[in-house]
Design a protein around this motif. Sequence first.
Motif, PDB file in Angstrom:
ATOM      1  N   ALA A 175      -4.932   2.490 -11.784  1.00 30.48           N
ATOM      2  CA  ALA A 175      -3.903   3.336 -11.187  1.00 30.48           C
ATOM      3  C   ALA A 175      -3.548   4.476 -12.120  1.00 30.48           C
ATOM      4  CB  ALA A 175      -2.663   2.501 -10.873  1.00 30.48           C
ATOM      5  N   GLY A 176      -3.002   5.524 -11.539  1.00 28.72           N
ATOM      6  CA  GLY A 176      -2.569   6.674 -12.320  1.00 28.72           C
ATOM      7  C   GLY A 176      -2.338   7.866 -11.415  1.00 28.72           C
ATOM      8  N   THR A 177      -2.447   9.050 -12.007  1.00 31.36           N
ATOM      9  CA  THR A 177      -2.264  10.283 -11.247  1.00 31.36           C
ATOM     10  C   THR A 177      -3.303  11.306 -11.677  1.00 31.36           C
ATOM     11  OG1 THR A 177      -0.652  11.060 -12.874  1.00 31.36           O
ATOM     12  CG2 THR A 177       0.236   9.966 -10.920  1.00 31.36           C
ATOM     13  N   ASN A 178      -3.652  12.178 -10.760  1.00 32.50           N
ATOM     14  CA  ASN A 178      -4.572  13.291 -11.034  1.00 32.50           C
ATOM     15  C   ASN A 178      -5.870  12.848 -11.706  1.00 32.50           C
ATOM     16  OD1 ASN A 178      -2.704  15.165  -9.966  1.00 32.50           O
ATOM     17  ND2 ASN A 178      -1.602  15.161 -11.910  1.00 32.50           N
ATOM     18  N   GLY A 179      -6.397  11.702 -11.305  1.00 35.17           N
ATOM     19  CA  GLY A 179      -7.668  11.227 -11.857  1.00 35.17           C
ATOM     20  C   GLY A 179      -7.585  10.652 -13.252  1.00 35.17           C
ATOM     21  N   GLY A 188       5.302   5.114  -9.085  1.00 36.06           N
ATOM     22  CA  GLY A 188       5.002   6.471  -8.630  1.00 36.06           C
ATOM     23  C   GLY A 188       3.570   6.888  -8.919  1.00 36.06           C
ATOM     24  N   GLU A 189       2.703   5.906  -9.092  1.00 32.14           N
ATOM     25  CA  GLU A 189       1.287   6.180  -9.345  1.00 32.14           C
ATOM     26  C   GLU A 189       0.515   6.052  -8.036  1.00 32.14           C
ATOM     27  OE1 GLU A 189       0.775   4.594 -13.897  1.00 32.14           O
ATOM     28  OE2 GLU A 189       0.550   3.118 -12.295  1.00 32.14           O
ATOM     29  N   GLY A 190      -0.787   6.286  -8.135  1.00 30.91           N
ATOM     30  CA  GLY A 190      -1.660   6.092  -6.994  1.00 30.91           C
ATOM     31  C   GLY A 190      -2.824   5.203  -7.380  1.00 30.91           C
ATOM     32  N   LEU A 191      -3.435   4.597  -6.389  1.00 34.70           N
ATOM     33  CA  LEU A 191      -4.634   3.797  -6.616  1.00 34.70           C
ATOM     34  C   LEU A 191      -5.781   4.754  -6.917  1.00 34.70           C
ATOM     35  CD1 LEU A 191      -6.238   1.079  -6.418  1.00 34.70           C
ATOM     36  CD2 LEU A 191      -6.628   1.676  -4.024  1.00 34.70           C
ATOM     37  N   LEU A 192      -6.331   4.662  -8.118  1.00 36.07           N
ATOM     38  CA  LEU A 192      -7.440   5.531  -8.509  1.00 36.07           C
ATOM     39  C   LEU A 192      -8.786   4.844  -8.380  1.00 36.07           C
ATOM     40  CD1 LEU A 192      -6.112   7.322 -11.722  1.00 36.07           C
ATOM     41  CD2 LEU A 192      -6.097   8.134  -9.355  1.00 36.07           C
TER      42      LEU A 192
END
Length: 151
Positions: A33-37, A73-77
């Motif tokens: 997980a994270g943001t912007n790759g 507030g992360e996304g599944l990467l």
Amino acid sequence: MAERRLVIGRRLLQRMLEHCLEEKPLEACGILAGTNGCVSSVYATDNARRSPVSYQVDPDQQEEALRRIAVAGEGLLGIYHSHPSTRAVPSRSDIEYAVHYPDAVRLIISLDGPIDVGAFLIRDGQVEPVHLHIRDGLGGTYYDLRQRCGT
């Protein structure tokens, strides 16, 4: 279309490798997980299949990881798993089972000979390599959601 990439800190990748080695000869798996790759959280999970040649992220642990990802507030990467005795490329079953989360990078850690890591997007049965950037000094958090017998 712009080239897809995934950025991960060397320390987080090392923790994932340790997880994979602990599970060998079974395939290990988990969620990125994270943001912007850029990976900022890794969730180690149990392989519900308990298999040396295929994996399924434990459904309860997947739900917990996705809940934590949303709260942070992360996304599944991505989704990672190991290949205990084959190369770091998607197997036929990896491609067949990659029907959910088509935008998630599939990170494969090969334990067959020298450690190797491959990153791929798998959509509609098509495999596309993803450029993996491993960075020193990049932080992140490792969460172990596995249920361990006797612990």
